[in-house]
Enzyme design. Structure first.
Site, PDB file in Angstrom:
ATOM      1  N   CYS A  52     -22.093  -6.472  -1.507  1.00 27.41           N
ATOM      2  CA  CYS A  52     -21.506  -5.515  -0.584  1.00 27.41           C
ATOM      3  C   CYS A  52     -22.523  -5.290   0.538  1.00 27.41           C
ATOM      4  O   CYS A  52     -23.684  -4.977   0.261  1.00 27.41           O
ATOM      5  CB  CYS A  52     -21.190  -4.207  -1.297  1.00 27.41           C
ATOM      6  SG  CYS A  52     -20.648  -2.895  -0.161  1.00 27.41           S
ATOM      7  N   ASP A  59     -20.428  -8.043  -5.815  1.00 28.13           N
ATOM      8  CA  ASP A  59     -18.976  -8.126  -5.921  1.00 28.13           C
ATOM      9  C   ASP A  59     -18.659  -9.462  -6.565  1.00 28.13           C
ATOM     10  O   ASP A  59     -19.215 -10.495  -6.190  1.00 28.13           O
ATOM     11  CB  ASP A  59     -18.318  -8.040  -4.547  1.00 28.13           C
ATOM     12  CG  ASP A  59     -18.387  -6.645  -3.958  1.00 28.13           C
ATOM     13  OD1 ASP A  59     -18.129  -5.686  -4.701  1.00 28.13           O
ATOM     14  OD2 ASP A  59     -18.704  -6.519  -2.765  1.00 28.13           O
TER      15      ASP A  59
END
Length: 152
Positions: A52, A59
């Site tokens: 992120c 992620d």
């Protein structure tokens, strides 16, 4: 000289060096031996990770790439190394999917390509970005418009 060497492939059959950040330069191609046929090639990368760009948290996603090759095809080990290069790179989900697609278009000039990211939930929400491309002025451009309109 082996086929690998004649194609100029550098990573296939050699010790793997993993990159620390986004590295499109690791992508390699080889000649499509079936240029007279239209056919699909699909790659699934179920262990894709990126960071992120705001929080730096990882992620996780499955990245699905489907394409109809023309003259050049992406070499699978180089694709794996390329996708792994996102591990320490900060991008939003939508950016990652579009960057992957654009890099592969620039690399191969496929007739058609689509990339989907099936990102695992973060904060209770899953994001599944989808991008596609069909070569302009061909039936593949029409297919891209149709698949995009019908995308769920």
């Amino acid at each position: 000289m082996s086929d690998r060497e004649s194609e100029g492939l550098q990573s296939l059959g050699r010790k793997t060096k993993y990159r620390d950040d986004y590295a499109p330069e690791v992508l390699e191609t080889f000649t499509n031996k079936h240029q007279g046929n239209d056919y699909w090639v699909r790659f699934n990368c179920p262990e894709f990770t990126t960071l992120c760009p705001i929080t730096g948290q990882p992620d996780f996603a499955e990245i699905r790439i489907s394409y109809v090759p023309d003259v050049r095809m992406v070499e699978s080990k180089s694709l794996k190394l390329y996708l792994f290069s996102f591990r320490n790179h900060g991008d939003f989900h939508e950016d990652a999917v579009n960057i992957i697609m654009k890099d592969l278009i620039a690399l191969m000039d496929p007739k058609y390509i689509e990339v989907t990211g099936l990102f695992t939930p973060r904060g209770g929400i899953s994001i599944y970005p989808y991008a596609n491309y069909g070569r302009p002025g061909t039936k593949w451009e029409e297919l891209a418009a149709k698949r995009f309109a019908e995308h769920q």
